[in-house]
Design an enzyme around this catalytic site. Structure first.
Site, PDB file in Angstrom:
ATOM      1  N   GLU A 150       0.799  -0.977   0.006  1.00 51.04           N
ATOM      2  CA  GLU A 150      -0.016  -0.024  -0.214  1.00 51.04           C
ATOM      3  C   GLU A 150       0.927   1.339   0.007  1.00 51.04           C
ATOM      4  O   GLU A 150       0.627   2.300  -0.640  1.00 51.04           O
ATOM      5  CB  GLU A 150      -0.849   0.065   1.313  1.00 51.04           C
ATOM      6  CG  GLU A 150      -1.788   1.196   1.330  1.00 51.04           C
ATOM      7  CD  GLU A 150      -2.822   1.339   0.153  1.00 51.04           C
ATOM      8  OE1 GLU A 150      -3.321   2.243  -0.323  1.00 51.04           O
ATOM      9  OE2 GLU A 150      -3.369   0.240  -0.503  1.00 51.04           O
ATOM     10  N   TYR A 198      11.830   2.213  -7.785  1.00 51.06           N
ATOM     11  CA  TYR A 198      11.168   1.202  -8.023  1.00 51.06           C
ATOM     12  C   TYR A 198      11.812   0.309  -9.432  1.00 51.06           C
ATOM     13  O   TYR A 198      12.174  -0.704  -9.267  1.00 51.06           O
ATOM     14  CB  TYR A 198       9.706   1.004  -8.446  1.00 51.06           C
ATOM     15  CG  TYR A 198       9.036   1.426  -6.882  1.00 51.06           C
ATOM     16  CD1 TYR A 198       9.163   0.696  -5.941  1.00 51.06           C
ATOM     17  CD2 TYR A 198       8.014   2.407  -7.231  1.00 51.06           C
ATOM     18  CE1 TYR A 198       8.303   0.775  -5.053  1.00 51.06           C
ATOM     19  CE2 TYR A 198       7.278   2.653  -5.817  1.00 51.06           C
ATOM     20  CZ  TYR A 198       7.401   1.796  -4.777  1.00 51.06           C
ATOM     21  OH  TYR A 198       6.780   1.933  -3.836  1.00 51.06           O
TER      22      TYR A 198
END
Length: 158
Positions: free
Chosen positions: A85, A133
């Site tokens: 999340e 990422y």
């Protein structure tokens, strides 16, 4: 426990709920959405106690500087997945290695517990997060649209 430049990462416990909530508030501020937070520390504690989410905290010298909050999801095609999340590091500690230490702990947990993948969303304008990422060789899917149906305005009334 993960150690990265004197940063330790561990699964959160009841004493971490206030710090986790403060990091949520900091993230909402960063995303210019502070007025959208309806969660409360009390609700966060209840939801954690009911097993609705798992969390990890990153600490430096005993102070919480970051957290990752995840929950289980299920893919009809792939099976068990972990949904990330949010991963948040205090602005004053970004680029300290805390985010990488948190991600390393999540990958280890997901691998040991035989999850197929870790999934998340990232805002298109959040270049620092996108670059983070990409360093992990993550796939950033630009094909799927997000959907949401709000069924209850105030979750605290459960």
């Amino acid at each position: 426990m993960t150690d990265n430049k004197n940063i330790t990462v561990r699964m959160a416990d009841v004493d971490d709920i206030t710090d986790i909530y403060e990091l949520i508030a900091e993230l909402a501020e960063y995303e210019h959405a502070a007025d959208e937070v309806i969660n409360t520390p009390d609700q966060l504690l209840k939801d954690w106690q009911n097993g609705y989410f798992k969390a990890w905290v990153a600490q430096l010298n005993g102070q919480t500087i970051g957290m990752a909050l995840c929950y289980d999801r299920y893919s009809t095609w792939k099976g068990r997945c972990l949904y990330l999340e949010d991963i948040v590091v205090k602005q004053s500690h970004r680029r300290s290695g805390a985010g990488s230490a948190l991600m390393q702990a999540l990958v280890k947990y997901a691998t040991e517990n035989r999850y197929y993948s870790i999934n998340w969303q990232v805002l298109t304008w959040n270049e620092p997060a996108l670059n983070f990422y990409k360093k992990w060789k993550a796939e950033i899917d630009k094909e799927w649209w997000n959907g949401r149906l709000i069924v209850h305005q105030n979750q605290q009334e459960k």
